[in-house]
Structure formats: structure tokens, C-alpha cells
Motif scaffolding. Structure first.
Motif, PDB file in Angstrom:
ATOM      1  N   ASN A   1       0.855  -1.184   0.000  1.00 23.09           N
ATOM      2  CA  ASN A   1       0.000   0.000   0.000  1.00 23.09           C
ATOM      3  C   ASN A   1       0.895   1.239   0.000  1.00 23.09           C
ATOM      4  O   ASN A   1       2.132   1.137  -0.061  1.00 23.09           O
TER       5      ASN A   1
ATOM      6  N   TYR B   1       0.982  -5.337  -5.129  1.00 22.87           N
ATOM      7  CA  TYR B   1      -0.205  -5.293  -4.255  1.00 22.87           C
ATOM      8  C   TYR B   1      -1.303  -6.229  -4.750  1.00 22.87           C
ATOM      9  O   TYR B   1      -2.118  -6.725  -3.963  1.00 22.87           O
TER      10      TYR B   1
ATOM     11  N   TYR C   1      -3.488  -1.843  -1.368  1.00 22.98           N
ATOM     12  CA  TYR C   1      -3.736  -0.636  -2.157  1.00 22.98           C
ATOM     13  C   TYR C   1      -4.908  -0.841  -3.113  1.00 22.98           C
ATOM     14  O   TYR C   1      -5.070  -1.910  -3.701  1.00 22.98           O
TER      15      TYR C   1
END
Length: 542
Positions: free
Chosen positions: A45, A65, A343
């Protein structure tokens, strides 16, 4: 077993997996394992991204991610070490290694695993002498110094790896190169491609002294590295007839030699891949646990004349003991668990100035491992009892080799700051060239199909989340100058008329910065270039 070796990953997992898929489809093979030699960038993230050492305006989430969140699954077992551009806060939670995502395993500060009978050892980070003797004292949130020193290798990890000399691993991984390895390959060809290496090679300053010490002591069959963003092969002959086949690879960019597939060990049957702890390494971790330090002060490893044990080669009793601790089963448990939110792109460029670094935390994988083996977790010491460690006062004299480390100009341990102005970075400021002397396509969100295509200014980008679109790979041609096929036991492959080089033997001269034919496009506006501040990769005027 077919193993794909990758140089610097720089977060481009999707493109690397797509490249492997292309090789499999074209050659009718199945790659069993992917090994990355650092700069993996396991950013989950924006907080992780904030902990990566490079200017904020060039930080990109890339694609890891997706594999962390489960949106994508790594199609091949992936093993990696850390480099000098990482989500350091995440990797520090896994000091002894662990799963960073499903099917993606990190080796830790230093580590050894056994994959289908192939023993693979690794050392994360790069060498800077002013931090070499310190403990792993860093923890997030980092300042400018600790954000860099946290990925500098430490003497305890080198000391532990040297205990493997009686039972060498098949493969050794490092991010930077062992110092002096260029003597055993085609250094002239390397200098033609990387002219700024000339002085360092002639002065024997290119590379890392501790990694050379590991190579000279442990003598693994293969050694893979990255960091210097070029391909180089060497064959190191040791006394007693042993040989180490060294290969460094480039970063993931069009036209670069960043990936090579090798046959090492017996073939895999029925896609049956197993990953296990290494008994020798477990015994070494157990017997050297008392040497752990999380203090920012010199801590010396024991040697001859110190009055206590200094040879930690595992004994039969120690090996039997660690096997009992693990109930006779050394299979690495799949105990990955998400610990932070992944994220989620929103189509806009992230504003990292509004993002804060996370606080230090322990990881359940490391906690379970340390409890089972009966050793200390460095991060747990930092988070819970870093002022109360009560480590024994070590006053051992420096050996001649250790004295060499701290007497060299670039290893001045008296410095107050560990921010090295010559340390390689992913990107630098505008109006200059990148570390390879070329315009970097990494600044653009879509790679150009032409090698000399210029990238738009990074400030003009509206989104950092659009997937990069790369052409299909191209197999490199063989060269008569460096016989990689004989050095690395690779097999020749067919050709494809695309942009990427996927090496299967041979080491034809890559296009030099000075010799490349310039191409221009009148419709392309002038752009800023990238600055190269790392002509001297490993030494600095301190």
C-alpha cells in the motif's frame, strides 16, 4: 528443475510473469521456480511505498499489491532477496524469511531453503562499511538515514552464511556483486558497455568485500546477482577443483538482458514443488542466536583467540536437535496472512506527501518460527524491549580482513550520516541521464516499442496505475566472446522478432550508449533526462 533467474525486479511482477509465459509457450517448457536477485519492491500500500528509498515523485505502486491482496496469484513459485529499493518496513518483519504473498517467499536478512533438493542461500541488501558492524537497529517510521541503513548488510548475517562452508548450498544469491568477480569474466566487454566501471575495476573496488568472502569460503556451485543493471558472467575456480558459476542480470526493461532460464538439478515430476527449511541453516541460527544485536554500535563476531566458540559448523547433535524441534518435518508452513489493507487504485496519482509511514510491528510468521526454534526476533526486540536487550559486551579484536573493511574510504564507520550521495537510486532528478546513460523508459507508464523512444516528463502523468504494455520477449543470440552456454549449462533456443532479450546462452555485446544509432521523432516533444549520480557505485568521498 527449470529455474528462471531475474535481475532487479523493480516491482514489475506482471511483466516478468508474462515473459516467463512467453518462454513456456514458445519453447514448450514449464518453468518451475522464479528467483529474483533484489529490488523486488513488495509494496502492499502507500504506507509501504513511503518507506522505499527513492524520491517520492518517482515512487510507483507497480503490481505487487495485486498478488498480496489475492487479486492475482503468482503463476510460479517465486523466491527473492532484498536489494536497496524495497518496502523495508514489510521485509524487516520477516527477518528470517517468510511468505510476503501467496506463492512468493522472501529469504530474510540471510537465509537458506531447500526446494526439491536444491539448496538456495541468499543475502539481502548491499554493503556499506559504516553500518556493517552494527546490529539491525532500524525500525519504521524511518528518517532519511535509517531508511537507507536498514538495507545495508551486517556482519552477523555474513558470519552465519560462512558457516555453510562444510556443506555448501547449490545456489547463492546476493544483490550486489562479490568484489573482484570481474577478474574471472570478460571485464573488457563489461567496460565497453559500462564505461564508468573502468576505474573501479582497475582499482578492485567494484563490488562487495563481504560477499566475495562468502564466495571464497562457501564455494557455491552457482552465484546470481543484480544491482549494477547489466549482464555479466564469470567462472571462479577454487582450490580443490570446485567452481562457482557467476551470473548477474539486468533490470526489467525493453531490450535488456534481465531474465535467464537454467536447468539445475533433476527435472520436476508432475509439477510437484516442495519448499523446506534447511537443517544446517536452522542449526546455525540456533547456535548463533546470542550474537544478535539491535543496537547502533559495533558488534564483532567471534574469531580465533576470542576465548569462546567461533566455528558454528553444525554438529550431528545440533542437526538432530533442530529436526526434533520441528517434529521431523522441515516443510515450510503456508502461514501467510494479510496484516494490512492492500492498495486500491482510484485512477489518480497518489499524493504521498499526505501519507505517513507505518509504525513498527511484528509478523506472526516470524513469531511462530522464533518460538519453534527458540531464537529471538529482532523486530520484537526493537518494538518491545530494545532498551533492555542485555547483550554481552563483545571486545574481540578485529581480524585483518575486518580491519580492511573499516579502513577503506567508503567504510568510514565514524560518520554520523549514512546517506551516501553515490548510492544507486531507481530514479534521480531531471535534466540528466540515468545510471545506464540512456533515457529511462521506466519514467513512462507505457514502454515504447523503439529502444530510443523518449519518455514523457514524469510530472505529466495523470495515473500511475495503468498496467505497462510491453512487447513480447526476444531470445538473445549466442556470442563467440563469452561462452555462457558452457559456463551456465544452458541450451540454445529459437529466435523471435521482438524487443526483449531473454538469454538462453551467449553474451553478445549489448548496444553501448556511445554506439547506439540515434533515432528521432519530430512529433515527440523534448523531454527531461534522468540524472546519474552513481558512477562510483560502492565508494564515496566521505
Amino acid at each position: 528443475m527449470k529455474i528462471a533467474i531475474q535481475g532487479c525486479t523493480h516491482g514489475e511482477l506482471e511483466k516478468i510473469y508474462d515473459t516467463i509465459q512467453h518462454i513456456e509457450d514458445e519453447q514448450g517448457i514449464k518453468v518451475d521456480l522464479l528467483i529474483s536477485c533484489g529490488d523486488f519492491q513488495s509494496t502492499r500500500n502507500l504506507s509501504d511505498l513511503k518507506c522505499m528509498a527513492c524520491p517520492d515523485k518517482y515512487k510507483d505502486m507497480c503490481t505487487f499489491y495485486k498478488y498480496y491482496s489475492g487479486e492475482a496469484i503468482a503463476p510460479v513459485l517465486t523466491l527473492f532477496i532484498g536489494g536497496n529499493h524495497e518496502a523495508s518496513n514489510y521485509l524487516q518483519e520477516l527477518a528470517y524469511g517468510g511468505w510476503v504473498a501467496p506463492n512468493i517467499y522472501y529469504l530474510g536478512y540471510a537465509g537458506v531453503v531447500n526446494i526439491n533438493g536444491i539448496r538456495i542461500a541468499g543475502l539481502s541488501g548491499i554493503f556499506k562499511g559504516f553500518d556493517y558492524l552494527h546490529g539491525h537497529h532500524e525500525k519504521p517510521p524511518y528518517d532519511d538515514n535509517s531508511m537507507r541503513s536498514c538495507y545495508h548488510i551486517r556482519n552477523i548475517d555474513v558470519f552465519r552464511l560462512k558457516q555453510l562452508s562444510s556443506n555448501p548450498p547449490d545456489i547463492m544469491l546476493s544483490h550486489d556483486w562479490p568484489r573482484g568477480v570481474t577478474k574471472y569474466g570478460n571485464a573488457e566487454q563489461l567496460i565497453r558497455f559500462k564505461k564508468h566501471f573502468k576505474d573501479e575495476i582497475e582499482q578492485d573496488k567494484l563490488g562487495s568485500s563481504p560477499t566475495w568472502e562468502i564466495l571464497e569460503t562457501v564455494k557455491p556451485a552457482f552465484w546470481f546477482a543484480a544491482h549494477l543493471h547489466c549482464k555479466f558472467a564469470a567462472l571462479v575456480e577454487h582450490e580443490g577443483g570446485r567452481r562457482t558459476k557467476f551470473l548477474a542480470l539486468d533490470k526489467c526493461l525493453p531490450g535488456r538482458r534481465f531474465l535467464q532460464v537454467l536447468d539445475i538439478g533433476p527435472p520436476v515430476q508432475n509439477d510437484d514443488i516442495s519448499i523446506q527449511y534447511d537443517a544446517d541453516w536452522l542449526a546455525i541460527l540456533k547456535s548463533t542466536n546470542h550474537l544478535i544485536s539491535v543496537e547502533k554500535k559495533p558488534r564483532y563476531t567471534p574469531g580465533p583467540g576470542c576465548g569462546e566458540r567461533y566455528d558454528f559448523t553444525p554438529t550431528p547433535g545440533e542437526l538432530e536437535n533442530v529436526k526434533k524441534m520441528f517434529d521431523g518435518c522441515l516443510d515450510i508452513p503456508y502461514n501467510f496472512a494479510q496484516s494490512v489493507l492492500a492498495y486500491k487504485p482510484n485512477g489518480q496519482r497518489p499524493k504521498l506527501s499526505m501519507v505517513h509511514q507505518p509504525h513498527a510491528t511484528v509478523n506472526s510468521q516470524t513469531t511462530q518460527f522464533c518460538q519453534k526454534l527458540g531464537i529471538q526476533d529482532p523486530m520484537a526486540l526493537l518494538v518491545g524491549a530494545h532498551t533492555n536487550t542485555n547483550f554481552p559486551n563483545r571486545t574481540f579484536s578485529l581480524t585483518n580482513k575486518l580491519a580492511n573493511y573499516i579502513n577503506e574510504k567508503e567504510t568510514n564507520i565514524s560518520l554520523n550520516s549514512t546517506l551516501n550521495p553515490d548510492e544507486i537510486s531507481i530514479h534521480e532528478e531531471a535534466n540528466s541521464e540515468d545510471e545506464d546513460g540512456k533515457n529511462s523508459a521506466l519514467e513512462d507508464n507505457v514502454f515504447s516499442p523503439e529502444k530510443s523512444k523518449k519518455a514523457p516528463d514524469s510530472g505529466d502523468r495523470k495515473s500511475m496505475q495503468a498496467p505497462l504494455s510491453l512487447p513480447a520477449p526476444q531470445l538473445d543470440e549466442e556470442s563467440e566472446e563469452v561462452d555462457l552456454a558452457s559456463i551456465l549449462n544452458t541450451q540454445p533456443s529459437s529466435q523471435a522478432s521482438h524487443l526483449f532479450f531473454i538469454d538462453k546462452g551467449g553474451d553478445k555485446d549489448p548496444p553501448s550508449e556511445d554506439n547506439a544509432a540515434p533515432k528521432s521523432n519530430p512529433d515527440t516533444p523534448p523531454v527531461k533526462k534522468l540524472k546519474r549520480r552513481n558512477a562510483a557505485m560502492y565508494s564515496a568521498d566521505d
